[in-house]
Structures are given as C-alpha cells and as structure tokens.
Design a protein around this motif. Sequence first.
Motif, short mmCIF file in Angstrom:
data_model
loop_
_atom_site.label_atom_id
_atom_site.label_comp_id
_atom_site.label_asym_id
_atom_site.label_seq_id
_atom_site.Cartn_x
_atom_site.Cartn_y
_atom_site.Cartn_z
N PRO A 117 0.89 -1.34 0.04
CA PRO A 117 0.12 0.06 -0.10
C PRO A 117 0.62 1.01 0.13
CG PRO A 117 0.12 -0.89 2.21
CD PRO A 117 1.01 -1.82 1.46
N GLY A 118 2.06 1.25 -0.25
CA GLY A 118 3.09 2.42 -0.15
C GLY A 118 3.63 2.46 1.10
N GLY A 119 4.22 3.74 1.37
CA GLY A 119 5.07 4.15 2.58
C GLY A 119 6.13 4.96 2.20
N SER A 120 7.42 4.75 2.74
CA SER A 120 8.50 5.71 2.41
C SER A 120 8.71 5.65 0.95
CB SER A 120 9.78 5.23 3.23
OG SER A 120 11.02 5.92 2.78
N PRO A 121 8.69 7.28 0.54
CA PRO A 121 9.11 7.39 -0.82
C PRO A 121 10.44 7.23 -1.09
CG PRO A 121 8.47 9.42 0.45
CD PRO A 121 8.24 8.34 1.11
N VAL A 122 11.43 7.46 -0.29
CA VAL A 122 12.97 7.37 -0.25
C VAL A 122 13.11 5.87 -0.44
CG1 VAL A 122 14.87 7.50 0.84
CG2 VAL A 122 13.52 9.21 0.90
N GLN A 123 12.61 4.98 0.39
CA GLN A 123 13.12 3.57 0.25
C GLN A 123 12.07 2.99 -1.09
OE1 GLN A 123 15.11 1.56 2.13
NE2 GLN A 123 15.41 3.33 3.08
N SER A 150 -2.61 5.79 -6.79
CA SER A 150 -2.41 6.65 -5.67
C SER A 150 -1.05 7.46 -6.06
CB SER A 150 -2.49 5.95 -4.26
OG SER A 150 -2.49 6.76 -3.33
N ILE A 151 -0.99 8.00 -7.03
CA ILE A 151 0.39 8.79 -7.30
C ILE A 151 0.13 10.15 -6.71
CG2 ILE A 151 1.79 9.59 -9.33
CD1 ILE A 151 0.28 7.55 -11.06
N GLY A 152 0.69 10.10 -5.59
CA GLY A 152 0.61 11.27 -4.80
C GLY A 152 1.46 11.22 -3.69
N VAL A 153 1.18 12.26 -2.73
CA VAL A 153 1.98 12.34 -1.31
C VAL A 153 1.11 12.83 -0.30
CG1 VAL A 153 4.25 13.38 -0.14
CG2 VAL A 153 4.27 12.84 -2.83
N HIS A 187 6.16 14.74 -5.12
CA HIS A 187 5.15 14.62 -6.01
C HIS A 187 5.64 14.55 -7.61
CE1 HIS A 187 0.66 14.72 -7.54
NE2 HIS A 187 1.04 13.68 -7.45
N ASP A 188 6.46 15.53 -7.61
CA ASP A 188 6.90 15.84 -9.05
C ASP A 188 8.14 14.75 -9.43
OD1 ASP A 188 5.56 18.26 -9.28
OD2 ASP A 188 7.04 19.54 -8.82
N VAL A 189 8.64 14.46 -8.54
CA VAL A 189 9.62 13.29 -8.73
C VAL A 189 9.11 12.00 -9.11
CG1 VAL A 189 11.42 11.54 -7.76
CG2 VAL A 189 11.41 14.19 -7.19
N PHE A 190 7.73 11.64 -8.30
CA PHE A 190 6.94 10.61 -8.70
C PHE A 190 6.33 10.55 -10.06
CE2 PHE A 190 3.68 7.50 -6.16
CZ PHE A 190 3.87 6.82 -7.46
N ILE A 191 5.81 11.75 -10.49
CA ILE A 191 5.24 12.01 -11.73
C ILE A 191 6.30 11.82 -12.65
CG2 ILE A 191 4.02 13.78 -13.07
CD1 ILE A 191 2.85 15.00 -10.67
N LYS A 197 3.60 21.78 2.38
CA LYS A 197 3.04 21.44 0.98
C LYS A 197 4.27 21.59 -0.11
CE LYS A 197 -1.51 22.72 1.91
NZ LYS A 197 -2.79 23.47 1.55
N SER A 198 5.31 22.76 -0.03
CA SER A 198 6.13 22.55 -0.92
C SER A 198 6.97 21.37 -0.79
CB SER A 198 6.93 23.82 -0.70
OG SER A 198 7.77 23.80 0.62
N LEU A 199 7.32 20.77 -0.01
CA LEU A 199 8.16 19.42 0.14
C LEU A 199 7.31 18.47 -0.51
CD1 LEU A 199 9.64 19.63 3.99
CD2 LEU A 199 10.49 20.24 1.77
N GLN A 200 5.91 18.45 -0.21
CA GLN A 200 5.23 17.39 -0.71
C GLN A 200 5.13 17.48 -2.35
OE1 GLN A 200 1.51 17.94 1.32
NE2 GLN A 200 1.74 16.14 2.58
#
Length: 285
Positions: free
Chosen positions: A67-73, A124-127, A179-183, A172-175
């Motif tokens: 279901p997801g979790g850490s974006p870094v890992q 669920s492409i988001g943060v 999010h941009d990296v994910f996209i 929100k700026s960090l998010q």
Amino acid sequence: MIKKLRKLLPGKWGETKPVVPVVRLHGAIGISSPLRPGLTLASVAEPLQKAFKVKEAPAVALSINSPGGSPVQSNLIFKRIRALAEEHEKDVLVFVEDVAASGGYMIALAGDDIYVDPSSIVGSIGVVSAGFGFTGLIDKLGVERRVYTAGEKKVTLDPFAPENTDDVEHLKSLQKEIHDVFIDMVKSRRGDVLADDPDLFSGLFWTGAKAQALGLVDGINDMRSVVKERYGKDADLKLIDGKRKLFGRLLAQSAIPPYLGSVSDLPETTLSTIEEKTLWARYGL
C-alpha cells in the motif's frame, strides 16, 4: 540424436527447463519495528541480487503487494531493480496482487511489463502527510508543555501548538517536490502508453482493469500463465528468499509467533502495526 540424448542425461548435463526467479516485495514500505523489518532496500537487496544472478534465467519476476510508505525506500528499491536489470541484461516482469499503490506502484514501475488482477488496486500517485492537533486536549488537562530549541523552526508542525500557516505551506512545498519526482518517474517509464486523464496524478487509485485503460499497467494476467506463454509450457518459477537463521525460520513457521523483544520495544512495535494497518485500510484491505 543429441537432443534425445540430452533428455536422458541427469542434472546439468541434461536438457534444462527455463526457470524464472521470483522475488516477493510485500508489505508497507519503510515501516519497521523490532519484529517487523518492513519493506526496505536493506531487506530486499539480497534476494534481488540472488535472483538477477541466475545466469540461465531469461527474466526476473516480482510479486508486489504494497500500500506504499516511504518514498525514499520506494525509490531506492526501484533504482536497485533497474540497475540489476541493466547489469545482468534481464527483463523484469511485475505482477501485482492485492495492491500496488503510492510507493508500491513506484516500485512496480521498475517492471518492463506490469500485470495485475482485474480487482487489484493500482495508482495513488501522490504524497500524503497526516497528524493530529492536541492543543485543546492539553489545555483541558491543565498540562503546561515546555520546549526549548536552538533554531526558531525546530518545532515546525508541533502537534501541541496551534497550526501555523507558514509551517503548512512549507510542508506542502516539500510534498510538491516529492510528487513531481513521482510524476517524472511515471512519465519516464510509462509515458508512451499513459492516457490523457486529469485524475492520473491526483492521488486517486483504480482497479486493475481501469489501470490498464489508463496505461498504468500492461495487462491482466497471472504470473504462471505469463511465464509459460513467454518461455514455454515447461518454464518454471523459483521463489528467491533472503537468508534466514534457523531460529528466524522456526519463528516464521509458527502459527502464533511469541513476542521476543524487550518491553521497551512494545510501543514501537504497536505503533508500527497500527501505521501499517492504516495504510492497508485506505484501500479497503
């Protein structure tokens, strides 16, 4: 004549069947406790390495259920899979079970082809960041909180202080950056087949069938069927596990594993379990 003889020979001298190594990437990403190591690069590096080192294997299959979790890992695992695939020149086949959402889908992007069940949950492409505010509660209890810092922003987003607009904007700026990296990852790996849909990067998630229509996955199929279609009816699957000590294997096999950590580990284990269950519950699981 030689081919007939090879069928009669034992072991490596005989005719070999195609074998595809399988690595299971299951669970919440980066959420760890003393008894639950979580899905991290450290926990999957060894089985991934072993799988890609199987020289005769035409591909490596990944079973994903997260279901997801850490974006870094998530990103680290994605990068390791792609690096190993290029180093060993092997295709990567991803098979989603119940869910590949958020960081789970980020890892799935490492696949050259992604397959799902019609009822899998994908996307669920988001943060997201979540927390609680305890200012009213602490006032009712008559508790005076004392915090001393060096650095005026050291207690940003303090749950025991009133919400600060500047703190929220910073979060929100960090998010947005994450999010941009994910996209960018989605567009880089799936850009040629993605549908033009305004909700694609909104954080929504879909069934496997809808995800295929959106271009997030390649097809609806199961691992065994795909492997046999690609590599022949005699092709087989081989599950690759990381090393486990004897005690660890016995613990994993027991129906009700005992708690073996210290008393001080209990709060961390409980919080990790709650956090993981919350992630799964978001997708109805």
